[in-house]
Design an enzyme around this catalytic site. Structure first.
Site, PDB file in Angstrom:
ATOM      1  N   ASP A 466       0.833  -1.208   0.000  1.00 24.98           N
ATOM      2  CA  ASP A 466       0.000   0.000   0.000  1.00 24.98           C
ATOM      3  C   ASP A 466       0.866   1.256   0.000  1.00 24.98           C
ATOM      4  OD1 ASP A 466      -2.320   1.445  -0.122  1.00 24.98           O
ATOM      5  OD2 ASP A 466      -2.821   1.253   1.985  1.00 24.98           O
ATOM      6  N   TYR A 467       1.931   1.217  -0.782  1.00 23.98           N
ATOM      7  CA  TYR A 467       2.835   2.353  -0.911  1.00 23.98           C
ATOM      8  C   TYR A 467       2.443   3.253  -2.088  1.00 23.98           C
ATOM      9  CZ  TYR A 467       6.308   0.780   2.569  1.00 23.98           C
ATOM     10  OH  TYR A 467       6.963   0.440   3.725  1.00 23.98           O
TER      11      TYR A 467
END
Length: 800
Positions: A466-467
């Site tokens: 979830d970057y």
């Protein structure tokens, strides 16, 4: 032996010693049991040994033996020596190691007279011990406040050379000040020398609050625009408001009637866009218009003079962006960030609710004619040959990466720069298309007139952390006239690219990263890392665990040893938790960076927290009732942390994220402070000019109880900064509800004010009637756990 040496002094009650002895024995047993577990996991043996000794001292004290006091004093001295060996003179690191044991030492000294024939001698010693402990505690906090930090001299104010550069002045015409998103103002009426005289000039209320003030789904992140003599802003649920810029008086408001059913995780509107038509009658209806995206997935345009919907735009003033997306349940598709207007087109992305299902609505990027609302183009990365809506019953490709944050645009080059998110199912990558693996978590430059990709730069390969890119790209011309774009990432890296081609202008390298996890074949051997600058910290170690006492620090150490962790990009696991550091809040998130284009200085506030994650097998997730939004048992309105029980339906695993890695019983974070910082960076070299913890402990404490301590602990933060020509940085963002003016030269806070609610918004500065104002929204935020509010507050120097 005199009976008083074992039974206590005649006439003195023994029960305090018995109670304290039992307490020490229980603490010692807990330390011993946890310490044995930690030692078996390969961790420190201190807790096991200390636990045995503390338990023994407790038993002796409960039996009235003075030897118990001596034993505990020895344990304390050994603890101090061990703590200094493990952490050095790091005050915050010493707190859980020493403060709790020091409190127990004080109690031990105070009960010692009950076990000795000369109580007054022991009382005197106890008094001296108390004074010494107070001095030790005071010394810790002084060290915490006055920690040495390097401050380099500011670069010369010649970065821009003799050329002109676009910058905000009396106006603030776009979310980032100008289309370049530098968040820099040429205004200099407020200076480091007079900023301490700043006062509230006016306060306006959006009057948009939840019916239940305990509702934690509201988080007004609004940054207004200032055009002419007016401010334009949106409330948490998209009520558009125009205010007099000098007085805060409301001129008009327009409520689009967004239903609460459409609130995703947060009811938030970060800002609006503005457009003035070329030529024609400036007094004609909608000659100038305010444009916003809404939580219920509309692009709407209203007359900037009256607030009335622009009848010639779309259907009565709005366009439904979900056309062509197929089934969309309320809350799954929302626009929380302002669109960008370039080459006559409104370009918008949208938020797709994270973690619900792989078959989520498309992340398609769309452009609409700014005058008519007609679809100009759509970029569906899995269908590059199609530039319009799907025909018949067709749909845009589902589950593709979306862009939920702010884009930037270069009108001259005709390019729009999109910081892209991830594919649906953030923590599982098998089955993603080639295009998704190319464009996810990448900066993508599209032709603003056709929607065709010109170039892209990817910051993470096959992202399962979830970057996604949250920071708005910042445009700046480098010395020599090279057009550049500066990109900050959640991993903490900062890249500088040629905005014409996407070519790196600063150095980066591919480094080996950890392998394995539940999809070993999907993990890439390397990931890109910036060599220009990074906000990231060194990898976590067991000694970096924290708490308010040795017991909860021990619990965090055990969790650390039980988890999978091989540094950044540790692959997701299902058999046990894994540590993600930094967590999905950054590094840099949607607050982005500010750039002083005259001095060539980047100002970046950042988060410094890990997440503690686990992939949950599908059968287990089903048993827990984790289903997507819109299903029978699916999530309703927002308010919870992203990833805390998200179903990821269609993947073999759901995801459970402990955001910030908090202990359930105290609420404290497992990593030692700081949890956030702010830094000034030389844009020429990437070197740090200064770096400091950002945010005090006044609103933080165990069990959710504010400590009210004005100590720079460095808190989580959301929202960006503004830099002025006079050398000031204005920023709120932190969880302590303070709005600050910071000296760009040194990083020192020169002025601050307590906001009535959380300041999770980026401020603006502008001039009206010859007076410089600084305005910030105090709206609060559920993820930051700050109070909800509806106040827009303007500050200025006292009127002459």
């Amino acid at each position: 032996m005199d009976a008083t040496t074992t039974a206590g002094h005649r006439g003195w009650p023994r029960w305090p010693a018995i109670v304290l002895g039992i307490l020490l024995a229980l603490v010692g047993l807990a330390l011993f049991a946890g310490g044995a577990w930690l030692a078996a996991l390969g961790g420190s043996i201190y807790y096991l040994l200390a636990g045995l000794a503390v338990a023994a001292s407790g038993i002796l004290i409960a039996r009235g033996r003075i030897a118990g006091v001596a034993l505990y004093v020895l344990v304390f001295l050994a603890t101090v020596a061990w703590a200094l060996w493990e952490t050095g003179l790091d005050a915050w690191a010493l707190v859980p190691r020493i403060v709790g044991p020091a409190v127990l030492l004080l109690l031990v000294v105070l009960v010692a007279p009950l076990m000795h024939r000369r109580p007054f001698g022991w009382l005197g010693a106890g008094g001296l011990a108390a004074v010494a402990l107070a001095l030790v505690a005071g010394g810790f906090f002084l060290v915490a406040q006055s920690g040495e930090r390097t401050v380099r001299a500011l670069p010369a104010a010649d970065f821009a050379g003799s050329g002109e550069f676009p910058a905000a002045g009396a106006e603030w015409t776009a979310y980032g000040g100008t289309a370049e998103a530098q968040r820099y103002s040429t205004l200099a009426q407020i200076t480091p020398e007079n900023v301490d005289r700043l006062e509230r000039a006016w306060v306006a209320h959006t009057r948009d609050l939840p019916a239940d003030m305990n509702d934690n789904s509201y988080g007004a992140e609004t940054t207004p625009l200032k055009i002419g003599d007016r401010l334009f802003l949106c409330s948490a649920t998209n009520i558009l408001i125009a205010l007099d810029a000098a007085t805060g008086r409301e001129i008009w408001r327009h409520d689009p009637g967004v239903s609460e059913d459409w609130i995703p995780y947060t009811a938030a509107c970060r800002g609006v866009a503005y457009h003035r038509a070329d030529g024609g009658d400036p007094a004609a209806p909608c000659a100038s218009r305010v444009i916003q995206g809404t939580l219920d997935a509309r692009i709407m345009a209203v007359d900037a003079r009256t607030g009335r919907p622009c009848a010639g735009f779309g259907d009565g003033g709005s366009v439904d962006i979900t056309q062509g997306m197929g089934p969309v349940v309320p809350g799954m598709v929302s626009i929380t960030s302002p669109p960008v207007i370039v080459r006559g087109n409104i370009v918008t992305g949208h938020q797709v609710l994270d973690g619900q299902k792989l078959d989520a609505p498309s992340g398609v990027i769309q452009a609409f004619d700014v005058e008519t609302g007609e679809l100009a183009w759509a970029w569906d990365m899995n269908a590059p040959e199609r530039t319009g809506r799907p025909e018949g019953d067709g749909m845009y490709s589902r589950g593709t990466p979306n862009m939920w944050t702010m884009a930037s645009a270069d009108e001259e080059l005709g390019l729009v720069y999109l910081p892209m998110g991830n594919s649906a199912g953030d923590y599982y990558s098998t089955g993603r298309s080639e295009a998704e693996n190319r464009y996810a978590t990448a900066l993508v430059a599209l032709d603003a007139e056709t929607g065709r990709p010109r170039w892209h730069f990817q910051t993470v390969y096959k992202d399962v952390w979830d970057y996604d890119l949250g920071s708005q790209p910042t445009l700046i011309d480098l010395p020599g006239g090279v057009p550049a774009v500066v990109l900050a990432s959640k991993q903490g890296d900062i890249y500088v690219l040629d905005r014409r081609t996407g070519e790196l202008l600063t150095e980066a390298e591919e480094r080996p990263v950890p392998q394995g996890g539940v999809e070993p074949a999907e993990r890439t051997a390397t990931q890109p890392f910036s060599l220009f600058h990074t906000l990231a910290r060194p990898r976590l170690e067991e000694r970096d665990m924290w708490g308010m006492s040795p017991l909860d620090q021990l619990a965090c150490r055990i969790q650390f040893r039980r988890a999978a962790y091989d540094g950044i990009y540790t692959p997701p696991t299902a058999s046990r938790r894994w540590i993600q550091y930094p967590g999905y809040n950054g590094g840099s998130d949607w607050g982005g960076i500010a750039i002083d284009p005259v001095r060539g200085v980047i100002v970046a506030n950042y988060n410094d927290m890990p997440n503690y994650n686990r992939l949950v097998p599908r059968d287990e997730a089903n048993a827990k009732g984790w289903t997507p939004r819109g299903s029978a048992r699916g999530g309703a309105m927002g308010g919870g942390a992203e990833g805390a029980g998200d179903p990821q339906m269609g993947a073999p695993y759901a995801i459970d994220v402990n955001a910030g890695w908090r202990l359930p019983f105290t609420g404290l974070l497992c990593k030692e402070p700081p949890y956030g910082g702010i830094r000034a960076i030389d844009l020429r070299t990437g070197e740090t000019i200064w770096d400091r913890p950002f945010g005090t402990a006044r609103r933080n404490g165990p069990f959710g109880i504010p400590s009210m301590l004005p100590l720079d602990i460095g808190t989580p933060n959301n929202g960006g900064s503004v830099v002025t020509a006079s050398g000031l940085v204005f920023i709120a963002a932190t969880t302590d509800n303070l709005f600050r003016a910071i000296d760009l030269r040194t990083g020192e806070t020169l002025w601050q004010d307590v906001l009535p609610a959380g300041g999770q918004a980026t401020p603006i500065t502008y001039a009206a009637n010859g007076r410089q104002y600084v305005v910030v929204m105090a709206g609060g935020h559920h993820f930051m756990e700050t109070p909800v509010g509806d106040e827009l507050i303007a500050y200025a120097l006292p009127a002459e």
